[in-house]
Design a protein around this motif. Structure first.
Motif, PDB file in Angstrom:
ATOM      1  N   MET A   1       0.846  -1.189   0.000  1.00  0.00           N
ATOM      2  CA  MET A   1       0.000   0.000   0.000  1.00  0.00           C
ATOM      3  C   MET A   1       0.883   1.241   0.000  1.00  0.00           C
ATOM      4  SD  MET A   1      -3.063   0.697   2.555  1.00  0.00           S
ATOM      5  CE  MET A   1      -3.451   2.254   3.173  1.00  0.00           C
ATOM      6  N   ALA A   2       0.653   2.132  -0.917  1.00  0.00           N
ATOM      7  CA  ALA A   2       1.477   3.337  -1.062  1.00  0.00           C
ATOM      8  C   ALA A   2       1.125   4.355   0.016  1.00  0.00           C
ATOM      9  CB  ALA A   2       1.261   3.942  -2.441  1.00  0.00           C
ATOM     10  N   TYR A   3       2.143   5.076   0.458  1.00  0.00           N
ATOM     11  CA  TYR A   3       1.949   6.146   1.427  1.00  0.00           C
ATOM     12  C   TYR A   3       1.319   7.329   0.701  1.00  0.00           C
ATOM     13  CZ  TYR A   3       3.045   9.108   5.453  1.00  0.00           C
ATOM     14  OH  TYR A   3       2.963   9.923   6.547  1.00  0.00           O
ATOM     15  N   PRO A   4       0.315   7.978   1.285  1.00  0.00           N
ATOM     16  CA  PRO A   4      -0.315   9.108   0.596  1.00  0.00           C
ATOM     17  C   PRO A   4       0.671  10.248   0.354  1.00  0.00           C
ATOM     18  CG  PRO A   4      -1.308   8.739   2.768  1.00  0.00           C
ATOM     19  CD  PRO A   4      -0.269   7.705   2.573  1.00  0.00           C
ATOM     20  N   THR A   5       0.513  10.907  -0.771  1.00  0.00           N
ATOM     21  CA  THR A   5       1.355  12.054  -1.092  1.00  0.00           C
ATOM     22  C   THR A   5       0.902  13.254  -0.267  1.00  0.00           C
ATOM     23  OG1 THR A   5       1.705  11.265  -3.337  1.00  0.00           O
ATOM     24  CG2 THR A   5       2.085  13.602  -2.947  1.00  0.00           C
ATOM     25  N   VAL A   6       1.854  13.965   0.309  1.00  0.00           N
ATOM     26  CA  VAL A   6       1.552  15.189   1.059  1.00  0.00           C
ATOM     27  C   VAL A   6       1.459  16.318   0.049  1.00  0.00           C
ATOM     28  CG1 VAL A   6       2.340  16.760   2.862  1.00  0.00           C
ATOM     29  CG2 VAL A   6       2.748  14.298   3.095  1.00  0.00           C
ATOM     30  N   SER A   7       0.268  16.875  -0.111  1.00  0.00           N
ATOM     31  CA  SER A   7       0.038  17.851  -1.181  1.00  0.00           C
ATOM     32  C   SER A   7       0.196  19.303  -0.749  1.00  0.00           C
ATOM     33  CB  SER A   7      -1.366  17.654  -1.763  1.00  0.00           C
ATOM     34  OG  SER A   7      -2.335  17.824  -0.749  1.00  0.00           O
ATOM     35  N   ALA A   8       0.326  19.541   0.565  1.00  0.00           N
ATOM     36  CA  ALA A   8       0.464  20.914   1.059  1.00  0.00           C
ATOM     37  C   ALA A   8       0.989  20.890   2.491  1.00  0.00           C
ATOM     38  CB  ALA A   8      -0.881  21.635   1.016  1.00  0.00           C
ATOM     39  N   PRO A   9       1.629  21.972   2.934  1.00  0.00           N
ATOM     40  CA  PRO A   9       2.036  22.048   4.336  1.00  0.00           C
ATOM     41  C   PRO A   9       0.814  22.025   5.252  1.00  0.00           C
ATOM     42  CG  PRO A   9       2.987  23.843   3.051  1.00  0.00           C
ATOM     43  CD  PRO A   9       2.009  23.145   2.176  1.00  0.00           C
ATOM     44  N   TYR A  10       0.967  21.471   6.438  1.00  0.00           N
ATOM     45  CA  TYR A  10      -0.161  21.310   7.366  1.00  0.00           C
ATOM     46  C   TYR A  10       0.177  21.731   8.792  1.00  0.00           C
ATOM     47  CZ  TYR A  10       2.681  17.154   7.918  1.00  0.00           C
ATOM     48  OH  TYR A  10       3.750  16.306   8.082  1.00  0.00           O
ATOM     49  N   GLY A  11       1.303  22.382   8.993  1.00  0.00           N
ATOM     50  CA  GLY A  11       1.714  22.776  10.334  1.00  0.00           C
ATOM     51  C   GLY A  11       2.467  21.659  11.031  1.00  0.00           C
ATOM     52  N   PHE A  12       2.464  21.696  12.351  1.00  0.00           N
ATOM     53  CA  PHE A  12       3.183  20.729  13.168  1.00  0.00           C
ATOM     54  C   PHE A  12       2.195  19.733  13.759  1.00  0.00           C
ATOM     55  CE2 PHE A  12       5.973  24.280  12.758  1.00  0.00           C
ATOM     56  CZ  PHE A  12       7.234  23.735  12.710  1.00  0.00           C
ATOM     57  N   LEU A  13       2.486  18.444  13.579  1.00  0.00           N
ATOM     58  CA  LEU A  13       1.612  17.371  14.033  1.00  0.00           C
ATOM     59  C   LEU A  13       2.345  16.538  15.078  1.00  0.00           C
ATOM     60  CD1 LEU A  13      -1.036  15.745  13.667  1.00  0.00           C
ATOM     61  CD2 LEU A  13       0.132  14.473  11.857  1.00  0.00           C
ATOM     62  N   PRO A  14       1.955  16.622  16.374  1.00  0.00           N
ATOM     63  CA  PRO A  14       2.627  15.848  17.418  1.00  0.00           C
ATOM     64  C   PRO A  14       2.527  14.347  17.145  1.00  0.00           C
ATOM     65  CG  PRO A  14       1.217  17.536  18.380  1.00  0.00           C
ATOM     66  CD  PRO A  14       0.886  17.474  16.922  1.00  0.00           C
ATOM     67  N   MET A  15       3.664  13.637  17.289  1.00  0.00           N
ATOM     68  CA  MET A  15       3.705  12.212  16.988  1.00  0.00           C
ATOM     69  C   MET A  15       4.050  11.359  18.215  1.00  0.00           C
ATOM     70  SD  MET A  15       2.799  12.236  13.881  1.00  0.00           S
ATOM     71  CE  MET A  15       3.087  10.555  13.367  1.00  0.00           C
ATOM     72  N   ASN A  16       5.235  11.571  18.784  1.00  0.00           N
ATOM     73  CA  ASN A  16       5.660  10.845  19.970  1.00  0.00           C
ATOM     74  C   ASN A  16       6.763  11.640  20.645  1.00  0.00           C
ATOM     75  OD1 ASN A  16       7.611  10.368  18.021  1.00  0.00           O
ATOM     76  ND2 ASN A  16       8.104   8.340  18.754  1.00  0.00           N
ATOM     77  N   ARG A  17       7.259  11.130  21.791  1.00  0.00           N
ATOM     78  CA  ARG A  17       8.310  11.838  22.503  1.00  0.00           C
ATOM     79  C   ARG A  17       9.681  11.363  22.032  1.00  0.00           C
ATOM     80  NH1 ARG A  17       9.093  12.209  27.625  1.00  0.00           N
ATOM     81  NH2 ARG A  17       8.887  14.444  27.862  1.00  0.00           N
ATOM     82  N   VAL A  18      10.693  12.153  22.319  1.00  0.00           N
ATOM     83  CA  VAL A  18      12.054  11.823  21.916  1.00  0.00           C
ATOM     84  C   VAL A  18      12.482  10.471  22.469  1.00  0.00           C
ATOM     85  CG1 VAL A  18      14.473  12.524  22.129  1.00  0.00           C
ATOM     86  CG2 VAL A  18      12.745  14.226  21.612  1.00  0.00           C
TER      87      VAL A  18
END
Length: 196
Positions: A1-18
């Motif tokens: 399954m292909a990863y979706p293409t990012v078509s525009a900037p979207y700001g900062f998206l919190p993911m996980n901690r360091v």
């Protein structure tokens, strides 16, 4: 399954901690001054200002953000109803306005890499460990989403640059859209010895 293409900037998206633990969605409520005259979108960086309220962080190559704006609540001055929104509409008169801010200095955020708001062809692995500047894009009042990104080619050792690159997102590193990086705050407001 292909990863979706990012078509525009979207700001900062919190993911996980360091340290690798998941980001559990923790946010701090910080007041917004009634009538604050700027749109603030989900994913925008914000900073605490004199008086203890939060405002959109407008820095690009320096400054200390306190976190990522995740939404807000306020009493709508037209309907008198409590409103929960993805963005703060400029000039809203509401004495109970509150921003929900992800303010953990150790959280990693996913962010698009742009070259003055146009797509960059590849996020170089050599960016890891460098500091980067920010491009302040204009968010959408339709979706409520940010358009902030980090600037391609701004990678440097400069201590005042706001973001530190931790990793390249491999799924978008060679895509036709915007590549993405995982970054953390380099100049977080809580770690700044100078107060507000």
């Amino acid at each position: 399954m292909a990863y979706p293409t990012v078509s525009a900037p979207y700001g900062f998206l919190p993911m996980n901690r360091v340290d690798g633990t998941p980001y559990a969605g923790a946010m701090r409520s910080i007041a917004i001054a009634s009538g604050y005259a700027a749109n603030v979108f989900k994913g925008d960086l914000v900073a605490v200002v004199t008086g203890g309220t939060v405002e959109k962080f407008t820095g690009t190559t320096s400054g200390s953000p306190v976190g990522v704006f995740m939404g807000c609540s306020y009493t709508n001055p037209s309907t008198q109803q409590k409103t929960f929104a993805q963005y703060w509409p400029t000039g809203t008169a509401a004495s109970d306005a509150v921003a929900y801010v992800m303010d953990d200095p150790m959280v990693l955020c996913k962010v698009a890499v742009t070259d003055n708001a146009s797509a960059m062809s590849v996020a170089a692995l050599t960016a890891v460990g460098a500091n980067m500047s920010i491009i302040q894009g204009t968010g959408s009042t339709t979706t409520g989403n940010s358009a902030v990104s980090v600037l391609a080619g701004s990678e440097a050792t400069t201590a005042t640059l706001p973001m530190r690159v931790i990793a390249v997102v491999p799924e978008t590193a060679t895509s036709s859209g915007y590549p993405e990086l995982l970054v953390k705050f380099n100049t977080h407001q809580y770690n700044n010895a100078t107060g507000v």
